[in-house]
Write a protein that holds these residues in place. Structure first.
Motif, PDB file in Angstrom:
ATOM      1  N   PRO A 122      52.046  24.335  58.620  1.00  0.00           N
ATOM      2  CA  PRO A 122      53.097  23.470  58.071  1.00  0.00           C
ATOM      3  C   PRO A 122      54.468  24.130  57.996  1.00  0.00           C
ATOM      4  O   PRO A 122      54.591  25.336  57.796  1.00  0.00           O
ATOM      5  CB  PRO A 122      52.562  23.132  56.678  1.00  0.00           C
ATOM      6  CG  PRO A 122      51.080  23.176  56.852  1.00  0.00           C
ATOM      7  CD  PRO A 122      50.834  24.309  57.793  1.00  0.00           C
ATOM      8  N   ASN A 123      55.487  23.307  58.148  1.00  0.00           N
ATOM      9  CA  ASN A 123      56.877  23.743  58.054  1.00  0.00           C
ATOM     10  C   ASN A 123      57.140  24.312  56.653  1.00  0.00           C
ATOM     11  O   ASN A 123      56.886  23.639  55.657  1.00  0.00           O
ATOM     12  CB  ASN A 123      57.760  22.515  58.304  1.00  0.00           C
ATOM     13  CG  ASN A 123      59.211  22.891  58.462  1.00  0.00           C
ATOM     14  OD1 ASN A 123      59.741  23.672  57.678  1.00  0.00           O
ATOM     15  ND2 ASN A 123      59.851  22.360  59.475  1.00  0.00           N
ATOM     16  N   PRO A 124      57.633  25.554  56.556  1.00  0.00           N
ATOM     17  CA  PRO A 124      57.746  26.202  55.238  1.00  0.00           C
ATOM     18  C   PRO A 124      59.037  25.904  54.472  1.00  0.00           C
ATOM     19  O   PRO A 124      59.208  26.367  53.352  1.00  0.00           O
ATOM     20  CB  PRO A 124      57.705  27.696  55.603  1.00  0.00           C
ATOM     21  CG  PRO A 124      58.295  27.758  56.990  1.00  0.00           C
ATOM     22  CD  PRO A 124      57.982  26.449  57.669  1.00  0.00           C
ATOM     23  N   LEU A 125      59.959  25.122  55.045  1.00  0.00           N
ATOM     24  CA  LEU A 125      61.291  24.966  54.440  1.00  0.00           C
ATOM     25  C   LEU A 125      61.258  24.374  53.038  1.00  0.00           C
ATOM     26  O   LEU A 125      61.913  24.878  52.121  1.00  0.00           O
ATOM     27  CB  LEU A 125      62.156  24.061  55.320  1.00  0.00           C
ATOM     28  CG  LEU A 125      63.136  24.755  56.266  1.00  0.00           C
ATOM     29  CD1 LEU A 125      63.937  23.702  57.011  1.00  0.00           C
ATOM     30  CD2 LEU A 125      64.067  25.678  55.506  1.00  0.00           C
ATOM     31  N   ILE A 126      60.535  23.273  52.881  1.00  0.00           N
ATOM     32  CA  ILE A 126      60.545  22.593  51.577  1.00  0.00           C
ATOM     33  C   ILE A 126      59.897  23.471  50.514  1.00  0.00           C
ATOM     34  O   ILE A 126      60.387  23.574  49.386  1.00  0.00           O
ATOM     35  CB  ILE A 126      59.875  21.206  51.671  1.00  0.00           C
ATOM     36  CG1 ILE A 126      60.816  20.277  52.448  1.00  0.00           C
ATOM     37  CG2 ILE A 126      59.566  20.643  50.287  1.00  0.00           C
ATOM     38  CD1 ILE A 126      60.290  18.901  52.685  1.00  0.00           C
ATOM     39  N   LYS A 127      58.816  24.138  50.875  1.00  0.00           N
ATOM     40  CA  LYS A 127      58.147  25.048  49.924  1.00  0.00           C
ATOM     41  C   LYS A 127      59.123  26.160  49.500  1.00  0.00           C
ATOM     42  O   LYS A 127      59.224  26.495  48.320  1.00  0.00           O
ATOM     43  CB  LYS A 127      56.893  25.642  50.581  1.00  0.00           C
ATOM     44  CG  LYS A 127      56.279  26.806  49.832  1.00  0.00           C
ATOM     45  CD  LYS A 127      55.799  26.415  48.435  1.00  0.00           C
ATOM     46  CE  LYS A 127      55.196  27.594  47.705  1.00  0.00           C
ATOM     47  NZ  LYS A 127      54.974  27.327  46.278  1.00  0.00           N
ATOM     48  N   ALA A 128      59.873  26.706  50.465  1.00  0.00           N
ATOM     49  CA  ALA A 128      60.804  27.792  50.155  1.00  0.00           C
ATOM     50  C   ALA A 128      61.878  27.321  49.170  1.00  0.00           C
ATOM     51  O   ALA A 128      62.315  28.082  48.302  1.00  0.00           O
ATOM     52  CB  ALA A 128      61.450  28.304  51.443  1.00  0.00           C
ATOM     53  N   ILE A 159      65.745  18.558  54.964  1.00  0.00           N
ATOM     54  CA  ILE A 159      65.501  18.604  53.513  1.00  0.00           C
ATOM     55  C   ILE A 159      64.955  20.003  53.177  1.00  0.00           C
ATOM     56  O   ILE A 159      64.066  20.519  53.846  1.00  0.00           O
ATOM     57  CB  ILE A 159      64.530  17.492  53.074  1.00  0.00           C
ATOM     58  CG1 ILE A 159      65.101  16.110  53.460  1.00  0.00           C
ATOM     59  CG2 ILE A 159      64.262  17.574  51.571  1.00  0.00           C
ATOM     60  CD1 ILE A 159      66.461  15.777  52.875  1.00  0.00           C
ATOM     61  N   GLY A 160      65.492  20.583  52.127  1.00  0.00           N
ATOM     62  CA  GLY A 160      65.231  21.986  51.820  1.00  0.00           C
ATOM     63  C   GLY A 160      66.465  22.818  52.151  1.00  0.00           C
ATOM     64  O   GLY A 160      66.623  23.929  51.661  1.00  0.00           O
ATOM     65  N   LYS A 161      67.353  22.249  52.967  1.00  0.00           N
ATOM     66  CA  LYS A 161      68.641  22.897  53.285  1.00  0.00           C
ATOM     67  C   LYS A 161      69.796  21.973  52.900  1.00  0.00           C
ATOM     68  O   LYS A 161      70.636  22.314  52.076  1.00  0.00           O
ATOM     69  CB  LYS A 161      68.726  23.213  54.791  1.00  0.00           C
ATOM     70  CG  LYS A 161      67.792  24.309  55.249  1.00  0.00           C
ATOM     71  CD  LYS A 161      68.258  25.685  54.795  1.00  0.00           C
ATOM     72  CE  LYS A 161      67.395  26.791  55.376  1.00  0.00           C
ATOM     73  NZ  LYS A 161      67.586  28.063  54.700  1.00  0.00           N
ATOM     74  N   VAL A 162      69.836  20.760  53.501  1.00  0.00           N
ATOM     75  CA  VAL A 162      70.938  19.819  53.212  1.00  0.00           C
ATOM     76  C   VAL A 162      70.807  19.282  51.791  1.00  0.00           C
ATOM     77  O   VAL A 162      71.768  19.238  51.036  1.00  0.00           O
ATOM     78  CB  VAL A 162      70.929  18.648  54.230  1.00  0.00           C
ATOM     79  CG1 VAL A 162      72.063  17.674  53.944  1.00  0.00           C
ATOM     80  CG2 VAL A 162      71.029  19.168  55.657  1.00  0.00           C
TER      81      VAL A 162
END
Length: 467
Positions: A397-403, A214-217
């Motif tokens: 924390p994993n930064p993907l969703i924030k990005a 999530i944040g990519k797909v």
């Protein structure tokens, strides 16, 4: 008859000389007799101080009393009323800082072995009660998305499913379980057992979709457009911290995160049956002093390293790892280098690690954490000859969703900002909990956050209907 022994009933363990050559579980668990003997040490206090020390409020004296009566499956059901992952918590919870810390028996002698008894009840259930309990929950048509299938996400999903919501868990990896699968080694937490606990949550009607980053797909907006009325973010702390010293980009330097993921999730310890290579060499330095450092060091030993060093800049008194983990590491021959700090990683001409330059430290005045600050000792530089360096100094924390979601408010270091009581984030209908909020912490604290969030999501969706 109450058992007034001052000592916990010992738990059988694999011999250290044997276990450093395998990845099988170290602690072997209680027999029925041992469990009943230990359960009889419980005083069944009226005010139950142990319960207040448990982040998910397990009804501790009640389940222990059921063990004394040999009603083992009822004991398991009692734990399950508030804890969706009992076999896991019985193994990896830091009970000594939580429930057992408040046990009245601990005032004179050892506290009751609450964690050991929880593990016993869960294991007994798995071994003796294979039939599935029927899922009689009436599902509503309200959909909730849970991002991440670690302890926070699984707890939130299970509680919401029990309340009747249609829950879908989105997991980035190919196996659900989060840190339970990629972070904690097989010898502390068997992966088959993790999957059985997750299967129990699927039995509640929870759908788990893997390989969903999530944040990519999909973005949060797209999840809402797909009809999810609330979202819980439990993406954990998967971004490793590094030392920021020269030589950290050499071959043979791992983050503990990558090292443990290769071993635990991708089964590198079973190479070539699993095609995940991992190079350890004869001499390994693990930098850090927490449970993750202990896990990495003990894995390296099992992968054939002769000398494994834990390099920690403070003294043994400040070690953050659980006493049990430190004790097991020492039994397994891990060498502790206290008051030692790396300043440079040294490499060969072709780019491989050949050593780590360190400096000795002494403890000065306390810092903001209350621990005495380590100060370098002038002229004390020395080189540790190693071929592998594993950096275990924490994760963020994993930064993907924030990005992908700029409007999601986070701290400077990336933790999602939430309301402490409700776990509500800055976007309406979005909640978060566990390591994605706090940074790396414990399994049980993440579970507690998942449960709080489930209650708040239920309230949010009920109130939404009334508007």
């Amino acid at each position: 008859m109450p058992n007034m022994s001052l000592k916990k009933t010992p738990m059988p363990e694999q011999d250290p000389e044997v276990r450093i050559r395998n990845f099988l579980e170290v602690a072997l668990g209680y027999t029925e007799e041992m469990a009943v003997e230990e359960a009889n040490r419980c005083l069944n206090c009226k005010d139950k101080p142990c319960v207040s020390g448990c982040p998910v409020n397990v009804k501790i004296p009640e389940f222990i009393k059921l063990i004394t009566e040999r009603n083992f499956d009822e004991a398991y059901d009692k734990i399950l009323e508030t804890n969706n992952l009992p076999a896991i918590c019985g193994r990896v919870c830091p009970q000594e800082n939580q429930c057992e810390k408040y046990c009245v028996r601990g005032r004179k002698g050892d506290p009751v072995g609450i964690g050991r008894l929880e593990r016993f009840a869960a294991d007994w259930h798995m071994q003796n009660n294979a039939e599935k309990k029927g899922n009689t929950i009436n599902k509503s048509n309200k959909k909730v998305a849970v991002i991440g299938s670690g302890p926070a996400g699984l707890s939130c999903a299970a509680d919401l499913a029990k309340m009747g919501y249609s829950v879908t868990v989105f997991e980035a990896f190919h196996s659900p379980g989060g840190v339970l699968m990629y972070g904690i080694p097989e010898f502390r937490l068997p992966k088959e057992l993790v999957q059985k606990e997750i299967d129990n949550i699927r039995e509640l009607g929870v759908e788990i979709m893997t390989n969903m980053v999530i944040g990519k797909v999909l973005s949060l907006d797209e999840l809402i457009n797909h009809g999810y009325e609330a979202i819980f973010i439990g993406t954990g702390a998967g971004l490793p911290s590094f030392l920021k010293i020269p030589g950290e980009n050499l071959n043979g330097v791992y983050s503990a995160n990558e090292f443990l993921t290769r071993i635990n999730l991708m089964r590198a310890y079973r190479f070539p049956d699993y095609d995940t290579p991992i190079k350890v060499g004869e001499n390994v330095a693990v930098v850090g002093g927490g449970n993750v450092a202990m896990d990495a060091a003990r894995c390296a030993k099992r992968l054939g390293a002769k000398n494994v060093y834990i390099v920690y800049r403070r003294s043994e008194n400040e070690l953050p790892a659980r006493l049990e983990e430190v004790h097991h590491a020492k039994e397994e021959g891990i060498i502790f280098k206290f008051l030692t700090n790396p300043v440079e990683i040294l490499g060969t001409d072709d780019g491989w690690v050949k050593g780590m330059k360190c400096i000795s430290m002494e403890l000065g005045e306390p810092d903001a954490s209350g621990r005495r600050r380590p100060v370098p000792v002038e002229g004390s530089e020395h080189v540790l000859d190693v071929e592998t360096v594993i950096v275990a100094i924490g994760q963020t924390p994993n930064p993907l969703i924030k990005a992908a979601t700029p409007e999601l408010e986070t701290t400077k270091w990336g933790g999602i900002i939430v309301d402490e009581e409700t776990c509500a984030a800055s976007i309406k209908g979005v909640f978060a909990g566990g390591d994605a909020v706090t940074g790396a912490a414990t399994v049980i604290l993440a579970m507690g956050a998942g449960k709080r969030a489930a209650r708040a999501i239920d309230e949010y969706l009920r109130n939404k209907d009334q508007v």
